[in-house]
Write an enzyme that holds these catalytic residues in place. Structure first.
Site, PDB file in Angstrom:
ATOM      1  N   THR A  69      36.382-159.756 -92.891  1.00 28.74           N
ATOM      2  CA  THR A  69      37.016-161.048 -92.738  1.00 28.74           C
ATOM      3  C   THR A  69      38.123-161.113 -93.773  1.00 28.74           C
ATOM      4  OG1 THR A  69      34.937-161.988 -91.964  1.00 28.74           O
ATOM      5  CG2 THR A  69      36.467-163.542 -92.888  1.00 28.74           C
ATOM      6  N   GLU A 112      31.733-161.312 -82.854  1.00 24.18           N
ATOM      7  CA  GLU A 112      31.268-162.541 -83.512  1.00 24.18           C
ATOM      8  C   GLU A 112      29.985-163.112 -82.896  1.00 24.18           C
ATOM      9  OE1 GLU A 112      32.535-163.585 -86.914  1.00 24.18           O
ATOM     10  OE2 GLU A 112      34.330-163.158 -85.756  1.00 24.18           O
ATOM     11  N   SER A 169      28.787-169.848 -88.260  1.00 24.52           N
ATOM     12  CA  SER A 169      29.523-169.031 -89.224  1.00 24.52           C
ATOM     13  C   SER A 169      29.133-169.416 -90.646  1.00 24.52           C
ATOM     14  CB  SER A 169      31.023-169.272 -89.020  1.00 24.52           C
ATOM     15  OG  SER A 169      31.766-168.655 -90.036  1.00 24.52           O
ATOM     16  N   SER A 170      29.527-168.563 -91.602  1.00 30.13           N
ATOM     17  CA  SER A 170      29.404-168.903 -93.027  1.00 30.13           C
ATOM     18  C   SER A 170      30.771-169.079 -93.672  1.00 30.13           C
ATOM     19  CB  SER A 170      28.680-167.787 -93.780  1.00 30.13           C
ATOM     20  OG  SER A 170      27.416-167.595 -93.254  1.00 30.13           O
ATOM     21  N   GLY A 227      33.216-162.232 -96.672  1.00 27.19           N
ATOM     22  CA  GLY A 227      31.988-161.713 -97.276  1.00 27.19           C
ATOM     23  C   GLY A 227      30.713-162.028 -96.526  1.00 27.19           C
ATOM     24  N   GLY A 228      30.798-162.262 -95.215  1.00 25.43           N
ATOM     25  CA  GLY A 228      29.592-162.557 -94.444  1.00 25.43           C
ATOM     26  C   GLY A 228      28.924-163.813 -94.988  1.00 25.43           C
ATOM     27  N   ASP A 283      26.587-163.272 -84.553  1.00 27.43           N
ATOM     28  CA  ASP A 283      26.231-164.304 -85.543  1.00 27.43           C
ATOM     29  C   ASP A 283      25.244-165.321 -84.954  1.00 27.43           C
ATOM     30  OD1 ASP A 283      27.589-163.333 -87.695  1.00 27.43           O
ATOM     31  OD2 ASP A 283      29.261-164.729 -87.596  1.00 27.43           O
TER      32      ASP A 283
HETATM   33  N1  GLU Z   1      31.025-163.399 -89.058  1.00 23.72           N
HETATM   34  C1  GLU Z   1      30.861-163.914 -90.378  1.00 23.72           C
HETATM   35  C2  GLU Z   1      30.783-165.420 -90.350  1.00 23.72           C
HETATM   36  O1  GLU Z   1      31.357-166.036 -89.496  1.00 23.72           O
HETATM   37  C3  GLU Z   1      31.958-163.491 -91.280  1.00 23.72           C
HETATM   38  C4  GLU Z   1      31.896-162.055 -91.572  1.00 23.72           C
HETATM   39  C5  GLU Z   1      32.495-161.683 -92.913  1.00 23.72           C
HETATM   40  O2  GLU Z   1      32.876-162.527 -93.664  1.00 23.72           O
HETATM   41  O3  GLU Z   1      32.589-160.519 -93.238  1.00 23.72           O
HETATM   42  O4  GLU Z   1      30.151-165.987 -91.175  1.00 23.72           O
END
Ligand code: GLU
Length: 594
Positions: free
Chosen positions: A404, A443, A470-471, A492-493, A446
């Site tokens: 991301t 995506e 999402s985060s 960063g997920g 998630d």
């Molecule tokens: N798919 C994740 C989210 O929407 C983001 C992935 C990432 O930040 O590497 O939370």
């Protein structure tokens, strides 16, 4: 029994009896199903020197890649708004950082204009035909995360170009074509492959299984650092978007996209593309109770479908004013607060068009006071107390490297944008639409894979037309007069929430922008407290003695921070900016006011 959720249930029962009961039933089920399978991407390289600027009166751009930051600054210099600059930078990032974001992905933006702070939700959407058994095998067992990522099932309807168009329609000053031109030029003339892009290709061997191999490999090897990479297909796609911004949804590009999706057996239809819409909502804004009462800071974040805004507001509002990030007690309180908010996230947050997210209750003073007291216990709260009665949420190891990117911009008019864009894993699903010149996201992984328990449906289960939770946590802070104080965000997920918390806490405590992006990271989502080795052996040992289960490793945050300079005055505001030394970001600014 049910120690932590009971606090929330208690408040609900006090406040709204029937609603509460429903939520309790739904929530227990959701949490029981909930697992977070994304491991944030690994840190590839040693930290670099922090890129930063200070006392900029004419605007600041911070992004994860020098090409994008330079494009952003060029647009500001040409008289563009913060939105214009971020849009142009985003189209460049889709080219030079294809592992992280692009036209095949989506994201979120917060925008501060003269009147308000708005959230733009450009998250990918599940096909209308999607069922909650999407990620289950024929025996009803969840697919492995890796298996799901590398399948057409993971691809959601992309939101990126619609997000850019919506932002431009409302907040743009320059012509749309001027915002696509820099990326078209770069795609045509070529750019040099960065260290991170090269390493990312090398770490994603699945690219070899798709048409991506023809693009990201040369002589059967991943593109080397410094390789001059041209992407004429991407240039053609952007040129088509210049003529018809909706082309990927209803125009000529949508035909090409659909042909590709059919070829790989994706179930995304013409109707799915044609009905895609960005959601524009007021941002979630709350005063931080612990800052200077004479000049309280207002923290604005994105509402669902991301969980990042709610989680960050919960953490920031429940922490004590004098939290000492250099003490074991302070770090224990911080990580306790993070684990508690993560538990709430798992239970209560999903796409709010499909699930009634109890936002006001989760952010109520009464509830957060209780959470704050629990966080301040002198030990690390054991997982069974954080999520009592609920299956422990240990994150399953995933081979994938979520990816991301974040852009922060302030312009000379005091407008600001905080925008996080993603394709989820590194190079998303790994499916590459050669004719269009971009990667398709993954995506939809998630979503919770397991949709139901004996009690009810999960907040984040798959449903047709729904956005996966999402985060991503783009934020903008305002001073008491409503002027922009700061812009923060990170990839960063699901660690994003912890990364943004760390930078924001330091900034509100007076740290420099450099320190806010480079200080050792400490966070907790599930059982483990995750720390970077630079925290030091003494503190690491103390945390262990206090009861923390530790995971010690470098983390791949990519913070992009802008904050009002200390010397700034209300009449002549100036800003500092810094990019995370863990990635390849660049902070640039315009020193003089226009
Ligand atoms: N798919 C994740 C989210 O929407 C983001 C992935 C990432 O930040 O590497 O939370």
């Amino acid at each position: 029994m049910a120690a932590t959720p009971a606090y929330l249930y208690g408040f609900m029962i006090l406040l709204k009896p029937c609603f509460a009961l429903l939520l309790v039933m739904i929530g227990i089920s959701a949490a029981a199903q909930s697992t977070d399978r994304s491991e944030p991407e690994k840190a590839y390289a040693e930290k670099k020197p922090v890129s930063s600027v200070h006392y900029q009166a004419g605007g600041v751009c911070v992004s994860a890649n020098p090409y994008a930051s330079k494009t952003c600054l060029g647009i500001l210099r040409a008289g563009g708004s913060a939105a214009d600059a971020a849009i142009a930078a985003a189209f460049v990032l889709g080219l030079v950082e294809p592992q992280s974001s692009g036209l095949g992905g989506g994201g979120y933006a917060l925008y501060r204009n003269a009147n308000t702070v708005l959230s733009y939700d450009g998250r990918e959407i599940a096909p209308i035909s999607a069922k909650d058994s999407r990620f289950l095998d024929s025996s009803g067992a969840p697919l492995s995360f890796t298996q799901a990522v590398h399948s057409p099932l993971s691809i959601g309807v992309p939101g990126m170009s619609a997000l850019m168009k919506s932002l431009h329609e409302r907040e743009g000053k320059l012509d749309w074509s001027a915002l696509l031109a820099p990326a078209i030029l770069l795609a045509t003339q070529g750019f040099t492959v960065s260290e991170r892009m090269s390493q990312s290709i090398a770490s994603s061997p699945e690219l070899k299984l798709t048409e991506a191999k023809n693009v990201f490999y040369v002589d059967d090897q991943p593109l080397p650092i410094g390789f001059l990479f041209k992407n004429p297909s991407y240039a053609r796609t952007l040129s088509a978007l210049t003529q018809d911004p909706k082309s990927l949804y209803t125009g000529a590009l949508s035909q090409s996209l659909l042909a590709f999706l059919n070829q790989i057996s994706s179930d995304i239809s013409a109707a799915d593309l044609g009905s895609y819409a960005v959601k524009i909502k007021p941002a979630l804004c709350r005063k931080l109770p612990k800052t200077d009462p004479a000049d309280p800071i207002k923290l604005c974040a994105a509402p669902p479908s991301t969980s990042g805004g709610i989680a960050l507001l919960q953490i920031m509002q429940s922490l004590p004013a004098d939290l000492d990030l250099n003490s074991v007690q302070g770090l224990t309180t911080l990580t306790n607060a993070q684990a508690l908010s993560f538990a709430d996230r798992g239970l209560w947050v999903g796409d709010d068009e499909f699930f009634e997210v109890p936002v006001d209750l989760l952010l109520s003073h009464a509830y957060l006071d209780t959470r704050g007291k629990l966080s301040q216990q002198a030990f690390s709260i054991p997982q069974d107390q954080v999520l009592s009665g609920i299956e422990p949420l240990e994150s399953a190891p995933a081979k994938d490297t979520p990816n991301t990117t974040h852009i922060s911009v302030v312009d000379a008019w005091g407008e600001a944008i905080s925008m996080t864009l993603s394709v989820e894993s590194a190079f998303g699903s790994k499916y590459y639409a050669s004719d269009l010149g971009f990667i398709l996201n993954n995506e939809l992984t998630d979503f919770d894979f397991t949709p139901n328990s004996a009690i009810g449906p999960a907040a984040n289960r798959v449903e047709g037309g729904k956005r996966p939770r999402s985060s991503m946590t783009p934020i903008i802070t305002l001073d008491s007069s409503g002027k922009v104080l700061g812009v923060v965000g990170s990839p960063g997920g699901s660690r994003i929430i912890g990364f943004v918390t760390s930078a924001l806490l330091r900034l509100t405590q007076g740290s420099s922008v450099e320190h806010s992006v480079s200080a050792p990271l400490v966070l907790r989502r599930f059982v483990q407290t995750e720390v970077e080795p630079e925290l030091g052996s003494e503190m690491i040992l103390k945390l262990k003695d206090t009861g923390h289960t530790l995971k010690i490793e470098p983390m791949a945050s990519g913070l992009a921070v802008i904050w009002r300079s200390t010397k700034s005055t209300t009449t002549h505001p100036t800003f500092d900016g810094a990019a995370d030394p863990r990635r390849e970001g660049l902070a640039l600014g315009i020193p003089e006011a226009p």
